[in-house]
Design an enzyme around this catalytic site. Structure first.
Site, PDB file in Angstrom:
ATOM      1  CB  SER A  21      -0.936  -0.041   1.212  1.00 49.78           C
ATOM      2  OG  SER A  21      -1.925   0.953   1.112  1.00 49.78           O
ATOM      3  CG  ASN A  22      -0.381   4.679  -1.307  1.00 52.37           C
ATOM      4  OD1 ASN A  22      -1.030   5.461  -0.613  1.00 52.37           O
ATOM      5  ND2 ASN A  22      -0.906   4.068  -2.369  1.00 52.37           N
ATOM      6  NE  ARG A  23       4.473   8.584   4.429  1.00 55.97           N
ATOM      7  CZ  ARG A  23       5.256   9.639   4.232  1.00 55.97           C
ATOM      8  NH1 ARG A  23       6.310   9.526   3.467  1.00 55.97           N
ATOM      9  NH2 ARG A  23       4.970  10.795   4.802  1.00 55.97           N
TER      10      ARG A  23
END
Ligand code: C5P
Length: 214
Positions: A21-23
């Site tokens: 995933s990402n931030r």
């Protein structure tokens, strides 16, 4: 009008307990949804997993992966007048999802990844004729990269966001962006809360939807 908003990250499963995933916090997309609602529009909000409460009054459609978001967007696009794609969709996903938890047997592990569907990039081909708004998070060559994206993806507006700055962008309450248009000069919006920027962006979209006089 119907303002369709995508927000948040996507999660791409590796095995039953892990994902890539990402931030992205979803704050910019949720602020856009709230601003569109406050302006009196209908707002389907298609969101990846975030810690935020759904803005009351939106039609909240939670999703997990890029493929889920793609399906939800394809279902919602035909009734949308404006589509604001603020989600940080994962660009790649594991080619195979392990059916059991991957064991730490080997000293190294390589992941084989494949591209996810480009939701924004396929909206025009899917027949969307409304106002298409993309977001670009870049860490270098912000404006040239964003301008190329605007044209390549058939957007009417692209909101460019330099995520290398320490106090704006991913997971912050403030942002600083530049609005890019196909046929008009860029408009820089100095640092402000995501809420304040969202109100300006929704206002710009409403103006772009007004037919110009003959
Ligand atoms: O190409 P890039 O991912 O930087 O483009 C960002 C824009 O494209 C955002 O508006 C994002 O929501 C959208 N996007 C998408 N589907 C993807 C990747 C990005 O809709 N698979």
């Amino acid at each position: 009008m119907h303002f369709l908003v995508t927000a948040g990250p996507t999660r791409e499963a590796l095995d039953p307990v892990r994902y890539l995933s990402n931030r992205s916090s979803g704050k910019m997309g949720y602020a856009l949804a709230a601003a569109a609602l406050a302006a009196g529009h209908h707002v389907p909000l298609i969101s990846g997993p975030t810690a935020l409460p759904a803005p009351p009054g939106t039609t909240f459609l939670p999703v997990t992966s890029a493929a889920d978001m793609d399906h939800a967007v394809r279902a919602a696009l035909p009734t949308a007048d404006v589509a604001l794609f603020a989600a940080a969709v994962a660009d790649y996903r594991p080619r195979q999802v392990a059916s059991h938890k991957i064991k730490k047997n080997a000293p190294t592990l390589s992941l084989d990844l494949e591209r996810t569907p480009d939701i924004l990039g396929s909206a025009r081909a899917a027949g969307f004729r409304g106002l298409l708004v993309g977001f670009a998070a870049e860490t270098e060559n912000l404006l040239p990269n964003a301008r190329a994206k605007l044209l390549r993806k058939g957007c009417d507006l692209l909101v460019a966001n330099d995520v290398s700055q320490p106090e704006t962008g991913f997971d912050h309450d403030d942002n600083e962006v530049t609005l890019l248009f196909p046929n008009a000069p860029p408009r820089h919006l100095p640092r402000a809360s995501k809420q304040a920027l969202a109100e300006i962006i929704v206002g710009v979209c409403s103006q772009l939807m007004v037919p110009s006089p003959p």
